[in-house]
Design a protein around this motif. Structure first.
Motif, mmCIF file in Angstrom:
data_model
loop_
_atom_site.group_PDB
_atom_site.id
_atom_site.type_symbol
_atom_site.label_atom_id
_atom_site.label_comp_id
_atom_site.label_asym_id
_atom_site.label_seq_id
_atom_site.Cartn_x
_atom_site.Cartn_y
_atom_site.Cartn_z
ATOM 1 N N PRO A 1 0.808 -1.232 0.000
ATOM 2 C CA PRO A 1 0.000 0.000 0.000
ATOM 3 C C PRO A 1 0.838 1.278 0.000
ATOM 4 N N TRP A 2 2.089 1.222 0.461
ATOM 5 C CA TRP A 2 2.941 2.413 0.505
ATOM 6 C C TRP A 2 3.745 2.592 -0.773
ATOM 7 N N GLY A 3 3.536 1.716 -1.780
ATOM 8 C CA GLY A 3 4.094 1.951 -3.100
ATOM 9 C C GLY A 3 5.344 1.191 -3.472
ATOM 10 N N ASN A 4 5.811 0.300 -2.619
ATOM 11 C CA ASN A 4 6.973 -0.521 -2.954
ATOM 12 C C ASN A 4 6.507 -1.903 -3.389
ATOM 13 N N LYS A 5 7.152 -2.446 -4.423
ATOM 14 C CA LYS A 5 6.933 -3.842 -4.784
ATOM 15 C C LYS A 5 7.973 -4.639 -4.022
ATOM 16 N N GLY B 1 16.323 -17.837 9.639
ATOM 17 C CA GLY B 1 14.916 -17.500 9.818
ATOM 18 C C GLY B 1 14.618 -16.017 9.830
ATOM 19 N N ASN B 2 15.636 -15.169 9.673
ATOM 20 C CA ASN B 2 15.400 -13.726 9.626
ATOM 21 C C ASN B 2 14.655 -13.369 8.351
ATOM 22 N N LEU B 3 13.696 -12.457 8.456
ATOM 23 C CA LEU B 3 12.971 -11.998 7.277
ATOM 24 C C LEU B 3 13.831 -11.022 6.487
ATOM 25 N N VAL B 4 13.820 -11.176 5.163
ATOM 26 C CA VAL B 4 14.554 -10.302 4.258
ATOM 27 C C VAL B 4 13.568 -9.801 3.212
ATOM 28 N N ASN B 5 13.628 -8.509 2.922
ATOM 29 C CA ASN B 5 12.750 -7.892 1.938
ATOM 30 C C ASN B 5 13.594 -7.217 0.868
ATOM 31 N N LEU B 6 13.414 -7.629 -0.380
ATOM 32 C CA LEU B 6 13.971 -6.889 -1.506
ATOM 33 C C LEU B 6 12.817 -6.082 -2.070
ATOM 34 N N PHE B 7 13.029 -4.779 -2.276
ATOM 35 C CA PHE B 7 11.909 -3.966 -2.753
ATOM 36 C C PHE B 7 12.362 -2.949 -3.784
ATOM 37 N N THR B 8 11.394 -2.567 -4.620
ATOM 38 C CA THR B 8 11.575 -1.523 -5.620
ATOM 39 C C THR B 8 10.421 -0.547 -5.490
ATOM 40 N N PRO B 9 10.695 0.749 -5.320
ATOM 41 C CA PRO B 9 9.609 1.726 -5.330
ATOM 42 C C PRO B 9 8.969 1.737 -6.723
ATOM 43 N N VAL B 10 7.631 1.676 -6.772
ATOM 44 C CA VAL B 10 6.956 1.611 -8.073
ATOM 45 C C VAL B 10 5.915 2.705 -8.290
ATOM 46 N N THR B 11 5.386 3.285 -7.232
ATOM 47 C CA THR B 11 4.415 4.367 -7.417
ATOM 48 C C THR B 11 5.162 5.698 -7.449
ATOM 49 N N PRO B 12 4.576 6.722 -8.042
ATOM 50 C CA PRO B 12 5.253 8.024 -8.070
ATOM 51 C C PRO B 12 5.661 8.526 -6.686
ATOM 52 N N GLU B 13 4.819 8.323 -5.691
ATOM 53 C CA GLU B 13 5.126 8.778 -4.334
ATOM 54 C C GLU B 13 6.317 8.018 -3.753
ATOM 55 N N ALA B 14 6.331 6.707 -3.958
ATOM 56 C CA ALA B 14 7.435 5.891 -3.430
ATOM 57 C C ALA B 14 8.738 6.206 -4.162
ATOM 58 N N ILE B 15 8.658 6.401 -5.462
ATOM 59 C CA ILE B 15 9.852 6.743 -6.232
ATOM 60 C C ILE B 15 10.414 8.086 -5.754
ATOM 61 N N LYS B 16 9.533 9.054 -5.532
ATOM 62 C CA LYS B 16 9.969 10.381 -5.077
ATOM 63 C C LYS B 16 10.662 10.307 -3.727
ATOM 64 N N LYS B 17 10.171 9.444 -2.869
ATOM 65 C CA LYS B 17 10.745 9.281 -1.530
ATOM 66 C C LYS B 17 12.237 8.944 -1.591
ATOM 67 N N PHE B 18 12.641 8.203 -2.620
ATOM 68 C CA PHE B 18 14.018 7.733 -2.715
ATOM 69 C C PHE B 18 14.852 8.534 -3.720
ATOM 70 N N GLU B 19 14.313 9.595 -4.292
ATOM 71 C CA GLU B 19 15.079 10.411 -5.247
ATOM 72 C C GLU B 19 16.344 10.931 -4.616
ATOM 73 N N GLY B 20 17.427 10.868 -5.366
ATOM 74 C CA GLY B 20 18.698 11.396 -4.894
ATOM 75 C C GLY B 20 19.499 10.447 -4.028
ATOM 76 N N GLU B 21 18.941 9.280 -3.703
ATOM 77 C CA GLU B 21 19.667 8.283 -2.916
ATOM 78 C C GLU B 21 20.256 7.250 -3.865
ATOM 79 N N ASN B 22 21.318 6.583 -3.412
ATOM 80 C CA ASN B 22 21.939 5.519 -4.226
ATOM 81 C C ASN B 22 20.995 4.385 -4.463
#
Length: 136
Positions: free
Chosen positions: A102-106, A115-136
């Protein structure tokens, strides 16, 4: 204040190092048989054996393979490509195939050998993409 690393305490450093090298496609720096690090552009994933607990006050400080509240997250360029690359390697470890949150990451969610949980994610919505602009 700056978060610089997350450390996993494990009974099997070699197994976790191998696992995270496969998942991240990065090479770990193995400082000793009991301590290794995988460095990303923004933070470090450290892996320490239970033997390192003596430096922090003893065996009761942390217990390996007992995490049930933390998810280790890696932002990736294309989570679908990572899913294709890792499907055979992860086999029965996958908790959730790539799904848009719901927050825009796939997100692809799976467990490491401890047993540790691991999440690989890609921002996919415009809002989520904007959140990470300028970061590596």
């Amino acid at each position: 204040m700056n978060l610089v690393s997350i450390r996993i305490i494990t009974a099997d450093v070699a197994q976790l190092v191998n696992f995270y090298e496969q998942v991240t496609a990065l090479s770990a720096v193995q400082y000793t048989p009991d301590f290794a690090e995988l460095k990303t552009p923004t933070t470090t994933l450290a892996i320490g054996s239970t033997k390192t607990l003596v430096f922090f006050g003893g065996d009761d400080v942390a217990k390996p393979a007992q995490n049930s509240s933390v998810i280790i997250e890696f932002r990736v360029a294309d989570v679908e490509k990572e899913y294709e690359r890792l499907t055979d390697f992860l086999q029965n470890s996958i908790v959730q195939k790539p799904t848009t949150m719901p927050w825009g990451n796939k997100s692809l969610l799976f467990r490491d050998p401890d047993g540790n949980l691991v999440n690989l994610f890609t921002p996919v919505t415009p809002e989520a993409i904007k959140k990470f602009e300028g970061e590596n």
